[in-house]
Design a protein around this motif. Structure first.
Motif: not given
Length: 478
Positions: A343-345, A412, A284, A337, A418
């Protein structure tokens, strides 16, 4: 809420510049080569948007599905939905709902909403910066937003991050550019207020931006923007829940996992650990998903890109400050997260300063070897992340979500699980369209990386020639 431009450019006297004046940027070369390159970049931008549009969308899920049903409940059943998320963003999708009713499938049409918002945002950025930014730099910036960012993962559903990113990002640009009309600035601030109200936690990030503007301009009128956003947030809560201070997220919490701070409600995550995870975690972390954000561009913006004005430097600063505010507000949140999401929303907004910074570094003709290597690494990560989010966004390591998300932290924090690297571990079978998508992203990567590699080879050969005397065997002694 209108406010004066944050950066008024002073008129310079005609004639020769002073000896200590900063050098002007090199003029854009004209000719067949530049015309061909410009055409290719415009084609790549258009092709990227088409690719985002034709890629089959997965079924709506999570918060996106909740927003969809809330809109349906409001427009078709005429009931006020009780979902915890704002209705401001979904309400602007009403025209698409009308088209969907006529077409016979509202969900199929509404799922294109975020892509439409993104395309309109690109058009607005181009219109605002055209004539204010070097054309090649502007094209690279837009190309990176389309094919060098994580936008593909966010235009596949009905989530609210695209609305906030585009309205706040474009709104700040329109509101703070010098020389724009009063109505353009007013429309920019209105867009900022709507975007922040759509995601109430971003009020903290807006507060940081307002503080920067107030101290830099020595004007307190910018506080009216913050006040307007707070009033809109409170007004929606009052209309929907009967309480202007209603906190929709107050009692939410996740399941208990192997992580020591799991299962706690609200803002219970240790702040330093949250900051470290948001910035550096493999699954993330912004370092891996928006690497351009970490490139040093302040001096390059001042000396090579924007020596005579402060517009580009200003918007890059304001966008970066807003991202910093997002990190501060989400770091202690138990779901920093963003749940089961690629991904990093919560940090989609970061693609704006990250793409701009990377575009600037791509044009840094005088960069040294280490700077070129850093830029090359950022290009590789950015384009791969963009391709990954479109082609492999559906690839979920199920071990992270089995047994009530007991091992969720693997996705994470570990490279193997990932979303950026799991395709190398679990290689899926790709469709023809997905292979074509990867070929398109490869072309973008080659186009952006080739000049960097050429400069890197030149710098390296120059350095080797300068140290050739070290290889002279006659100068060596026992």
């Amino acid at each position: 809420m209108s406010a004066p431009s944050a950066n008024d450019v002073r008129d310079e006297p005609e004639g020769q510049p002073e000896a200590d004046a900063p050098p002007s940027p090199p003029p854009t070369r004209s000719g067949g080569e530049d015309a061909t390159g410009a055409t290719l970049e415009l084609v790549l931008i258009a092709a990227g948007l088409v690719l985002l549009a034709v890629t089959p969308k997965p079924p709506m899920m999570g918060d996106g599905l909740a927003r969809y049903w809330a809109l349906i409940q409001l427009l078709e059943q005429h009931q006020v939905p009780e979902m915890p998320y704002s209705l401001i963003g979904p309400l602007f999708a009403t025209p698409l709902w009308v088209i969907g009713r006529w077409y016979g499938n509202t969900q199929l049409v509404l799922v294109q909403y975020n892509l439409l918002l993104f395309a309109l945002g690109l058009a607005a950025i181009h219109g605002l910066l055209r004539g204010r930014m070097d054309p090649r730099l502007l094209r690279r910036f837009l190309l990176l937003l389309v094919a060098g960012s994580m936008i593909a993962a966010h235009v596949q559903d009905f989530y609210g991050e695209v609305f906030t990113a585009m309205t706040v990002g474009v709104g700040l640009l329109a509101a703070t550019l010098s020389g724009t009309s009063r109505w353009t600035r007013l429309a920019g601030w209105v867009a900022v207020v709507l975007g922040v109200a759509n995601t109430p936690p971003t009020l903290v990030a807006l507060g940081l931006v307002v503080a920067v503007l107030c101290f830099r301009e020595r004007r307190i009128r910018y506080l009216s923007v913050l006040l307007a956003a707070a009033i809109l947030i409170a007004g929606e809560a009052w209309l929907r829940f009967g309480d202007p201070l209603h906190g929709s997220y107050a009692g939410s919490s996740g399941g208990e996992t192997i992580m020591p701070y799991s299962g706690e409600p609200g803002f219970s995550y240790p702040f330093p650990l949250g900051v470290a995870a948001i910035l550096f975690s493999f699954g993330k972390g912004l370092l891996w998903f928006t690497p351009g954000l970490f490139l040093p561009v302040r001096r390059r913006l001042r000396e090579e890109v924007d020596p005579d004005g402060a517009d580009i430097r200003s918007i890059c600063l304001l966008w970066t400050v807003f991202v910093a505010g997002l990190v501060l507000v989400y770091a202690p949140w138990w779901s920093w997260y963003g749940g089961m999401y690629w991904g990093p929303r919560f940090f989609l907004f970061a693609i704006l300063p990250a793409s701009l910074a990377l575009a600037v570094c791509l044009q840094a003709e005088r960069a040294g070897v280490w700077a070129l290597l850093g830029t090359l690494a950022a290009v590789l990560l950015s384009v791969w992340g963009a391709a990954n989010s479109l082609v492999y966004g559906h690839l979920w390591p199920l071990v992270c979500y089995e047994n009530n998300w007991r091992l969720e932290a693997l996705c994470h924090f570990t490279p193997e699980y990932s979303p950026l690297w799991v395709p190398f571990v679990e290689t899926p079978t790709l469709t023809g369209l997905q292979r074509a998508s990867l070929a398109g992203y490869t072309l973008v990567l080659l186009w952006l990386a080739a000049p960097l590699l050429a400069r890197l080879a030149h710098r390296t050969s120059t350095a080797v020639r300068g140290q050739r005397h070290l290889l002279a065997w006659r100068d060596w002694h026992w």
